[in-house]
Design a protein around this motif. Structure first.
Motif, PDB file in Angstrom:
ATOM      1  N   LEU A  61     -23.628  25.159 -26.600  1.00 20.08           N
ATOM      2  CA  LEU A  61     -24.807  25.226 -25.732  1.00 20.08           C
ATOM      3  C   LEU A  61     -25.252  23.854 -25.232  1.00 20.08           C
ATOM      4  O   LEU A  61     -26.227  23.757 -24.480  1.00 20.08           O
ATOM      5  CB  LEU A  61     -25.969  25.895 -26.481  1.00 20.08           C
ATOM      6  N   LEU A  62     -24.538  22.824 -25.634  1.00 20.51           N
ATOM      7  CA  LEU A  62     -24.939  21.468 -25.254  1.00 20.51           C
ATOM      8  C   LEU A  62     -25.021  21.310 -23.746  1.00 20.51           C
ATOM      9  O   LEU A  62     -25.980  20.735 -23.209  1.00 20.51           O
ATOM     10  CB  LEU A  62     -23.946  20.468 -25.846  1.00 20.51           C
ATOM     11  N   GLU A  63     -24.047  21.834 -23.032  1.00 12.94           N
ATOM     12  CA  GLU A  63     -24.037  21.669 -21.579  1.00 12.94           C
ATOM     13  C   GLU A  63     -25.233  22.357 -20.930  1.00 12.94           C
ATOM     14  O   GLU A  63     -25.877  21.802 -20.033  1.00 12.94           O
ATOM     15  CB  GLU A  63     -22.725  22.211 -21.002  1.00 12.94           C
ATOM     16  N   TRP A  64     -25.552  23.565 -21.377  1.00 17.63           N
ATOM     17  CA  TRP A  64     -26.703  24.275 -20.804  1.00 17.63           C
ATOM     18  C   TRP A  64     -28.002  23.535 -21.106  1.00 17.63           C
ATOM     19  O   TRP A  64     -28.898  23.477 -20.258  1.00 17.63           O
ATOM     20  CB  TRP A  64     -26.759  25.699 -21.355  1.00 17.63           C
ATOM     21  N   ILE A  65     -28.107  22.986 -22.317  1.00 19.47           N
ATOM     22  CA  ILE A  65     -29.317  22.231 -22.672  1.00 19.47           C
ATOM     23  C   ILE A  65     -29.458  21.006 -21.768  1.00 19.47           C
ATOM     24  O   ILE A  65     -30.534  20.727 -21.233  1.00 19.47           O
ATOM     25  CB  ILE A  65     -29.278  21.809 -24.153  1.00 19.47           C
ATOM     26  N   LEU A  66     -28.354  20.282 -21.583  1.00 19.78           N
ATOM     27  CA  LEU A  66     -28.408  19.038 -20.801  1.00 19.78           C
ATOM     28  C   LEU A  66     -28.601  19.293 -19.308  1.00 19.78           C
ATOM     29  O   LEU A  66     -28.979  18.392 -18.568  1.00 19.78           O
ATOM     30  CB  LEU A  66     -27.137  18.220 -21.037  1.00 19.78           C
ATOM     31  N   GLU A  67     -28.329  20.518 -18.870  1.00 18.88           N
ATOM     32  CA  GLU A  67     -28.625  20.862 -17.481  1.00 18.88           C
ATOM     33  C   GLU A  67     -30.129  20.995 -17.253  1.00 18.88           C
ATOM     34  O   GLU A  67     -30.620  20.861 -16.133  1.00 18.88           O
ATOM     35  CB  GLU A  67     -27.934  22.173 -17.108  1.00 18.88           C
ATOM     36  N   ILE A  68     -30.864  21.265 -18.328  1.00 19.28           N
ATOM     37  CA  ILE A  68     -32.314  21.493 -18.232  1.00 19.28           C
ATOM     38  C   ILE A  68     -33.103  20.231 -18.561  1.00 19.28           C
ATOM     39  O   ILE A  68     -34.107  19.914 -17.908  1.00 19.28           O
ATOM     40  CB  ILE A  68     -32.732  22.642 -19.179  1.00 19.28           C
ATOM     41  N   ILE A  69     -32.672  19.528 -19.600  1.00 23.01           N
ATOM     42  CA  ILE A  69     -33.391  18.335 -20.039  1.00 23.01           C
ATOM     43  C   ILE A  69     -32.418  17.164 -20.155  1.00 23.01           C
ATOM     44  O   ILE A  69     -31.250  17.346 -20.510  1.00 23.01           O
ATOM     45  CB  ILE A  69     -34.112  18.557 -21.392  1.00 23.01           C
ATOM     46  N   SER A  70     -32.881  15.988 -19.868  1.00 23.77           N
ATOM     47  CA  SER A  70     -32.069  14.775 -20.000  1.00 23.77           C
ATOM     48  C   SER A  70     -32.508  14.051 -21.268  1.00 23.77           C
ATOM     49  O   SER A  70     -33.561  13.403 -21.293  1.00 23.77           O
ATOM     50  CB  SER A  70     -32.255  13.874 -18.773  1.00 23.77           C
ATOM     51  N   VAL A  71     -31.710  14.212 -22.336  1.00 26.36           N
ATOM     52  CA  VAL A  71     -32.053  13.600 -23.621  1.00 26.36           C
ATOM     53  C   VAL A  71     -30.822  12.884 -24.167  1.00 26.36           C
ATOM     54  O   VAL A  71     -29.687  13.224 -23.823  1.00 26.36           O
ATOM     55  CB  VAL A  71     -32.537  14.657 -24.636  1.00 26.36           C
ATOM     56  N   PRO A  72     -31.022  11.883 -25.026  1.00 27.80           N
ATOM     57  CA  PRO A  72     -29.874  11.203 -25.616  1.00 27.80           C
ATOM     58  C   PRO A  72     -29.103  12.102 -26.577  1.00 27.80           C
ATOM     59  O   PRO A  72     -29.684  12.964 -27.248  1.00 27.80           O
ATOM     60  CB  PRO A  72     -30.497  10.007 -26.353  1.00 27.80           C
ATOM     61  N   VAL A  73     -27.786  11.896 -26.611  1.00 32.01           N
ATOM     62  CA  VAL A  73     -26.894  12.626 -27.515  1.00 32.01           C
ATOM     63  C   VAL A  73     -26.199  11.610 -28.409  1.00 32.01           C
ATOM     64  O   VAL A  73     -25.637  10.619 -27.923  1.00 32.01           O
ATOM     65  CB  VAL A  73     -25.847  13.447 -26.728  1.00 32.01           C
ATOM     66  N   TYR A  74     -26.219  11.856 -29.717  1.00 31.50           N
ATOM     67  CA  TYR A  74     -25.596  10.957 -30.690  1.00 31.50           C
ATOM     68  C   TYR A  74     -24.478  11.708 -31.405  1.00 31.50           C
ATOM     69  O   TYR A  74     -24.643  12.866 -31.807  1.00 31.50           O
ATOM     70  CB  TYR A  74     -26.641  10.457 -31.690  1.00 31.50           C
ATOM     71  N   ALA A  75     -23.332  11.027 -31.566  1.00 27.40           N
ATOM     72  CA  ALA A  75     -22.167  11.666 -32.179  1.00 27.40           C
ATOM     73  C   ALA A  75     -21.192  10.583 -32.631  1.00 27.40           C
ATOM     74  O   ALA A  75     -21.372   9.394 -32.341  1.00 27.40           O
ATOM     75  CB  ALA A  75     -21.492  12.604 -31.176  1.00 27.40           C
TER      76      ALA A  75
END
Length: 317
Positions: A73-87
């Protein structure tokens, strides 16, 4: 005490539902993102709503590893909100690099052929193994490694726990003795080990050896509760780890019993151990047996030799 909320999301995988977590630090942090289905998306939003939140309240995301039931669901989330991703440093390559996907196909084709599959079967299965939907809008904001403090979660540090995958990380809070371990440890389930293609020019990993070492590493930290990517919370990490180690030894003994009948290719071993199941799960069993053979070769219990491009294995007497 750290505030942690769990949301359980449906998957279409045999392992069943996946757990994602919310950590309430300086910023609200989502740990993992479920599988990419409308049902999981509905369940994620409903779970947030029960906590008085929406997707828009998520301020950053940490990914424990790149498997589909943890990043879907990461892609759908990032389409809605612009937040940092750590990995982990490998995660973006696994999810976004087309050249790596092509190299992965070549690596697995060679691996499967050396294991005893025909050229045709090796080519077909390697394509399926390396094919994935790339996340074109993913940008890992910060790569996390052993000992790193997670941004905006000052009491949480990273433990690298490769084995299940080559980008697997766990999160540890020493103050409250809490471990969030993704798929590194799961109660009452044998954790699958997946072999990721090495980067060009590098040797492939030996995931079972990594996994055993990293299980033991986690036991070196005081842990009262472990939150897993699947199943129930764990309150006795040592007993679950020891159960995983016993399962590994049981499988290794079974493999040695197969080789006691004589020299075999990897495919011969699979056919002997899983005669009714191997045809539809061939890649899964190749990865499992490859990992077990790595362990037995490391222990000087099994020797491998190559004949006509295919490895043959036998017990060392």
């Amino acid at each position: 005490m750290q505030k942690i909320e769990k949301i359980t999301l449906s998957t279409n995988f045999p392992i069943g539902p996946v757990n994602v977590y919310l950590l309430y630090g300086k910023k609200i942090t989502l740990i993992d993102a479920g599988v990419k289905t409308k049902q999981a998306w509905k369940e994620l939003n409903e779970g947030l709503h029960k906590m008085g939140l929406t997707i828009f309240e998520i301020e950053q995301i940490v990914i424990t590893h790149h498997h589909d039931d943890h990043i879907g669901l990461l892609e759908w989330i990032l389409e809605i909100i612009s937040v940092p991703v750590y990995a982990h440093k490998n995660t973006q390559t696994y999810l976004q690099d087309e050249d790596y996907m092509y190299w992965s196909h070549i690596f697995f084709k060679n691996l499967l052929y050396e294991f005893g599959l025909s050229n045709k079967a090796a080519r077909e299965w390697s394509f399926l193994k390396s094919k994935r939907e790339l996340l074109t809008n993913l940008r890992v904001t910060k790569e996390l490694k052993e000992g790193d403090v997670i941004p905006n979660l000052p009491e949480w540090r990273i433990i690298e726990t490769q084995g299940h995958s080559q980008d697997h990380i766990s999160l540890y809070c020493a103050k409250d003795r809490i471990l969030i371990c993704g798929d590194h440890v799961i109660d009452d389930i044998h954790v699958g080990l997946f072999l990721d293609a090495p980067f060009p020019g590098e040797k492939r990993a030996k995931p079972l050896l990594q996994y055993i070492n990293n299980l033991k590493k986690c036991l070196s930290f005081p842990v009262e509760i472990t939150y897993s990517g699947h199943g129930t919370d764990i309150y006795d990490l040592e007993s679950i780890v020891n159960a995983q180690l016993r399962r590994t030894e049981k499988r290794a003994t079974r493999l040695k019993n197969t080789l006691s009948k004589g020299e075999k290719t990897g495919l011969d071993i699979i056919k002997d151990m899983y005669p009714d199941r191997y045809e539809n799960l061939i890649v899964t069993f190749v990865l499992e047996i490859t990992s077990l053979l790595d362990l037995l070769i490391e222990r000087n219990e099994v020797i491998a030799k190559k004949r006509n491009g295919i490895y043959l294995y036998r017990l060392i007497e």
